[in-house]
Design a protein around this motif. Structure first.
Motif, PDB file in Angstrom:
ATOM      1  N   TYR A  42       0.814  -1.220   0.000  1.00  8.63           N
ATOM      2  CA  TYR A  42       0.000   0.000   0.000  1.00  8.63           C
ATOM      3  C   TYR A  42       0.847   1.269   0.000  1.00  8.63           C
ATOM      4  O   TYR A  42       0.370   2.336  -0.367  1.00  8.63           O
ATOM      5  CB  TYR A  42      -0.948   0.013   1.204  1.00  8.63           C
ATOM      6  N   ASP A  43       2.104   1.182   0.449  1.00  2.57           N
ATOM      7  CA  ASP A  43       2.929   2.386   0.475  1.00  2.57           C
ATOM      8  C   ASP A  43       3.299   2.786  -0.945  1.00  2.57           C
ATOM      9  O   ASP A  43       3.448   1.949  -1.834  1.00  2.57           O
ATOM     10  CB  ASP A  43       4.180   2.174   1.316  1.00  2.57           C
ATOM     11  N   GLY A  44       3.443   4.086  -1.169  1.00  2.00           N
ATOM     12  CA  GLY A  44       3.770   4.578  -2.501  1.00  2.00           C
ATOM     13  C   GLY A  44       3.125   5.923  -2.764  1.00  2.00           C
ATOM     14  O   GLY A  44       2.658   6.604  -1.840  1.00  2.00           O
ATOM     15  N   ILE A  45       3.082   6.308  -4.038  1.00  2.00           N
ATOM     16  CA  ILE A  45       2.567   7.612  -4.443  1.00  2.00           C
ATOM     17  C   ILE A  45       1.322   7.416  -5.298  1.00  2.00           C
ATOM     18  O   ILE A  45       1.342   6.682  -6.285  1.00  2.00           O
ATOM     19  CB  ILE A  45       3.629   8.401  -5.227  1.00  2.00           C
ATOM     20  N   TYR A  46       0.252   8.079  -4.909  1.00  2.00           N
ATOM     21  CA  TYR A  46      -1.031   7.972  -5.608  1.00  2.00           C
ATOM     22  C   TYR A  46      -1.405   9.341  -6.177  1.00  2.00           C
ATOM     23  O   TYR A  46      -1.158  10.372  -5.549  1.00  2.00           O
ATOM     24  CB  TYR A  46      -2.129   7.505  -4.647  1.00  2.00           C
ATOM     25  N   ARG A  47      -2.034   9.329  -7.359  1.00  2.00           N
ATOM     26  CA  ARG A  47      -2.367  10.595  -8.012  1.00  2.00           C
ATOM     27  C   ARG A  47      -3.733  10.495  -8.669  1.00  2.00           C
ATOM     28  O   ARG A  47      -4.139   9.456  -9.183  1.00  2.00           O
ATOM     29  CB  ARG A  47      -1.298  10.915  -9.064  1.00  2.00           C
ATOM     30  N   GLY A  48      -4.447  11.610  -8.662  1.00  2.00           N
ATOM     31  CA  GLY A  48      -5.726  11.711  -9.354  1.00  2.00           C
ATOM     32  C   GLY A  48      -6.230  13.134  -9.270  1.00  2.00           C
ATOM     33  O   GLY A  48      -5.646  13.979  -8.583  1.00  2.00           O
ATOM     34  N   THR A  49      -7.307  13.415  -9.980  1.00  2.00           N
ATOM     35  CA  THR A  49      -7.929  14.737  -9.936  1.00  2.00           C
ATOM     36  C   THR A  49      -9.331  14.589  -9.365  1.00  2.00           C
ATOM     37  O   THR A  49     -10.210  13.994  -9.986  1.00  2.00           O
ATOM     38  CB  THR A  49      -7.990  15.381 -11.334  1.00  2.00           C
ATOM     39  N   LEU A  50      -9.525  15.110  -8.150  1.00  2.00           N
ATOM     40  CA  LEU A  50     -10.807  14.990  -7.461  1.00  2.00           C
ATOM     41  C   LEU A  50     -11.765  16.088  -7.922  1.00  2.00           C
ATOM     42  O   LEU A  50     -11.334  17.172  -8.336  1.00  2.00           O
ATOM     43  CB  LEU A  50     -10.597  15.089  -5.954  1.00  2.00           C
ATOM     44  N   PRO A  51     -13.067  15.850  -7.873  1.00  2.00           N
ATOM     45  CA  PRO A  51     -14.051  16.869  -8.263  1.00  2.00           C
ATOM     46  C   PRO A  51     -13.938  18.119  -7.386  1.00  2.00           C
ATOM     47  O   PRO A  51     -13.572  18.050  -6.211  1.00  2.00           O
ATOM     48  CB  PRO A  51     -15.386  16.156  -8.049  1.00  2.00           C
ATOM     49  N   CYS A  52     -14.281  19.268  -7.984  1.00  2.00           N
ATOM     50  CA  CYS A  52     -14.209  20.546  -7.274  1.00  2.00           C
ATOM     51  C   CYS A  52     -15.421  21.387  -7.683  1.00  2.00           C
ATOM     52  O   CYS A  52     -15.709  21.532  -8.874  1.00  2.00           O
ATOM     53  CB  CYS A  52     -12.912  21.268  -7.620  1.00  2.00           C
ATOM     54  N   ALA A  53     -16.119  21.942  -6.693  1.00  2.00           N
ATOM     55  CA  ALA A  53     -17.328  22.722  -6.974  1.00  2.00           C
ATOM     56  C   ALA A  53     -17.009  24.095  -7.540  1.00  2.00           C
ATOM     57  O   ALA A  53     -17.806  24.661  -8.296  1.00  2.00           O
ATOM     58  CB  ALA A  53     -18.155  22.868  -5.699  1.00  2.00           C
ATOM     59  N   ILE A 129     -18.502   7.032  -2.242  1.00  2.00           N
ATOM     60  CA  ILE A 129     -19.361   8.013  -2.909  1.00  2.00           C
ATOM     61  C   ILE A 129     -19.944   7.371  -4.158  1.00  2.00           C
ATOM     62  O   ILE A 129     -19.230   6.737  -4.941  1.00  2.00           O
ATOM     63  CB  ILE A 129     -18.553   9.275  -3.256  1.00  2.00           C
ATOM     64  N   THR A 130     -21.238   7.522  -4.351  1.00  2.00           N
ATOM     65  CA  THR A 130     -21.915   6.895  -5.481  1.00  2.00           C
ATOM     66  C   THR A 130     -22.326   7.955  -6.505  1.00  2.00           C
ATOM     67  O   THR A 130     -22.169   9.150  -6.283  1.00  2.00           O
ATOM     68  CB  THR A 130     -23.149   6.119  -5.005  1.00  2.00           C
ATOM     69  N   GLY A 131     -22.870   7.492  -7.623  1.00  2.57           N
ATOM     70  CA  GLY A 131     -23.318   8.414  -8.670  1.00  2.57           C
ATOM     71  C   GLY A 131     -22.347   8.468  -9.834  1.00  2.57           C
ATOM     72  O   GLY A 131     -21.347   7.739  -9.882  1.00  2.57           O
ATOM     73  N   ASN A 132     -22.636   9.344 -10.773  1.00  9.43           N
ATOM     74  CA  ASN A 132     -21.840   9.442 -11.998  1.00  9.43           C
ATOM     75  C   ASN A 132     -20.399   9.865 -11.745  1.00  9.43           C
ATOM     76  O   ASN A 132     -19.495   9.531 -12.522  1.00  9.43           O
ATOM     77  CB  ASN A 132     -22.504  10.422 -12.976  1.00  9.43           C
ATOM     78  N   LEU A 133     -20.182  10.625 -10.671  1.00  6.30           N
ATOM     79  CA  LEU A 133     -18.838  11.124 -10.389  1.00  6.30           C
ATOM     80  C   LEU A 133     -18.016  10.165  -9.536  1.00  6.30           C
ATOM     81  O   LEU A 133     -16.863  10.464  -9.215  1.00  6.30           O
ATOM     82  CB  LEU A 133     -18.914  12.485  -9.688  1.00  6.30           C
ATOM     83  N   ALA A 134     -18.566   9.026  -9.163  1.00  4.55           N
ATOM     84  CA  ALA A 134     -17.863   8.089  -8.284  1.00  4.55           C
ATOM     85  C   ALA A 134     -16.457   7.734  -8.772  1.00  4.55           C
ATOM     86  O   ALA A 134     -15.515   7.712  -7.970  1.00  4.55           O
ATOM     87  CB  ALA A 134     -18.702   6.831  -8.090  1.00  4.55           C
ATOM     88  N   PRO A 135     -16.244   7.456 -10.079  1.00  2.00           N
ATOM     89  CA  PRO A 135     -14.887   7.113 -10.531  1.00  2.00           C
ATOM     90  C   PRO A 135     -13.878   8.240 -10.337  1.00  2.00           C
ATOM     91  O   PRO A 135     -12.671   7.987 -10.287  1.00  2.00           O
ATOM     92  CB  PRO A 135     -15.091   6.818 -12.033  1.00  2.00           C
ATOM     93  N   ASN A 136     -14.351   9.486 -10.219  1.00  8.18           N
ATOM     94  CA  ASN A 136     -13.436  10.616 -10.087  1.00  8.18           C
ATOM     95  C   ASN A 136     -12.855  10.748  -8.680  1.00  8.18           C
ATOM     96  O   ASN A 136     -12.014  11.618  -8.443  1.00  8.18           O
ATOM     97  CB  ASN A 136     -14.153  11.913 -10.458  1.00  8.18           C
ATOM     98  N   TYR A 137     -13.292   9.912  -7.760  1.00  4.01           N
ATOM     99  CA  TYR A 137     -12.764   9.963  -6.396  1.00  4.01           C
ATOM    100  C   TYR A 137     -11.688   8.904  -6.162  1.00  4.01           C
ATOM    101  O   TYR A 137     -11.334   8.603  -5.030  1.00  4.01           O
ATOM    102  CB  TYR A 137     -13.900   9.788  -5.386  1.00  4.01           C
TER     103      TYR A 137
END
Length: 259
Positions: A42-53, A129-137
Motif C-alpha cells: 500500500y505504500d507509494g505515491i497515488y495521483r488523481g484529480t478529485l471533483p471541485c465545486a 461516494i456513489t453516482g456518476n462522479l464516483a470514478p473521479n474519487y
C-alpha cells in the motif's frame, strides 16, 4: 489419590478435544484473514484529480509511508497560487481496509478505502461516494508512475522501433507534471500538446503542435503522431508503458530506466 469414573474421564477427553479444535480453527481463521493492511504494497505515491465545486478539479497526490506517515499535495486547477501541502499520520480501521488521515495542523480526518494500487476517497461517514462522479474519487499509483519519465518507444503500431544512421536523436515521450503537457521527440520533429489523466487509467491528449523541419527519416514521427491521435488509455507494468485505444490491440509500447 482421587479416582475418576469412566464418565468423568470421557468428559475430560471431550473437553480437551473441543478446546484444541477451537484453537486450531481460530488459528486457521486468523491466518486466512487477508486485507489491505497485511496483504498489499500500500505504500507509494497515488495521483488523481478529485471533483471541485468552484474550480476545474483538485489535482491530488498522496504519499503513503510504511511508518504510518503521509503527505498530501493538492493543486486547485484554474486558480493561481493554489498548491497546498499537508502532513500527518494515518491509522487503519479494524477491518484493515480503510485508512484515516489525521493532519498535523488540524483536527480534520480524511478516509480512503485501500485497494490494489488505488485509494478511493470516502465521504464523512466512511462510505464510498456513489453516482456518476464516483470514478473521479479514485487515486492510483499508475497515474503518478506515468509522469516525469523519458519513455523510449520500442514498438509502434505492432512493429519494433529500429534506429539507424539516419536517426540523429533518440525518440522519447515525456509527460510533464507541472505543465500538464507531453513532449514527443521523434526521428525528425518534436510534437507537444496537453494531456489529462482520467479515472481508470484513461488518458486524454489535446491536439499537438509540431516543429516543421523536413528530414530524410520521418517514419517514427508519422507513426507516433498517429498513436497520439488515437490513444485514450494506458497500462504501466514495471518499466513498460503501453498506450491503448479502448480494448483494442496496443498502439505503442515504451520502456524507461528503472530507478
Amino acid at each position: 489419590m482421587k479416582s475418576f469414573t469412566k464418565k468423568t474421564v470421557f468428559a475430560l477427553i471431550l473437553a480437551f478435544l473441543f478446546v484444541n479444535l477451537t484453537s486450531c480453527q481460530n488459528q486457521v481463521s486468523n491466518n486466512n484473514t487477508h486485507n489491505a493492511q497485511n496483504s498489499l504494497d500500500y505504500d507509494g505515491i497515488y495521483r488523481g484529480t478529485l471533483p471541485c465545486a468552484s474550480c476545474e478539479g483538485i489535482k491530488t497526490t498522496i504519499y503513503l509511508n510504511r511508518d504510518s506517515t503521509y503527505k498530501v499535495v493538492t493543486s486547485y486547477l484554474g486558480k493561481e497560487q493554489n498548491t497546498q501541502e499537508e502532513t500527518g499520520k494515518f491509522t487503519w480501521d479494524k477491518t484493515g481496509t480503510i485508512i484515516k488521515l489525521k493532519s498535523n495542523n488540524s483536527s480534520a480526518v480524511t478516509q480512503y478505502f485501500v485497494g490494489e494500487n488505488m485509494l478511493t476517497l470516502l465521504d464523512k461517514s466512511g462510505n464510498k461516494i456513489t453516482g456518476n462522479l464516483a470514478p473521479n474519487y479514485i487515486l492510483t499509483k499508475e497515474n503518478y508512475a506515468l509522469l516525469n519519465k523519458k519513455w523510449r518507444p520500442i514498438e509502434i503500431l505492432g512493429k519494433p522501433v529500429i534506429l539507424n544512421e539516419k536517426n540523429t536523436k533518440e525518440p522519447t515521450l515525456t509527460f510533464d507534471d507541472n505543465s500538464n503537457r507531453y513532449l514527443a521527440v521523434t526521428d525528425c520533429n518534436n510534437i507537444s500538446g496537453g494531456f489529462e489523466i482520467l479515472p481508470f487509467n484513461k488518458l486524454k491528449f489535446s491536439p499537438g503542435m509540431s516543429t516543421m523541419m523536413a528530414c530524410e527519416s520521418m517514419e517514427i514521427e508519422q507513426k507516433l503522431g498517429e498513436v497520439l491521435r488515437q490513444a485514450d488509455g494506458f497500462i504501466i507494468n514495471g518499466d513498460e508503458l503501453t498506450l491503448i485505444k479502448g480494448r483494442m490491440a496496443p498502439l505503442a509500447k515504451f520502456k524507461t530506466p528503472m530507478h
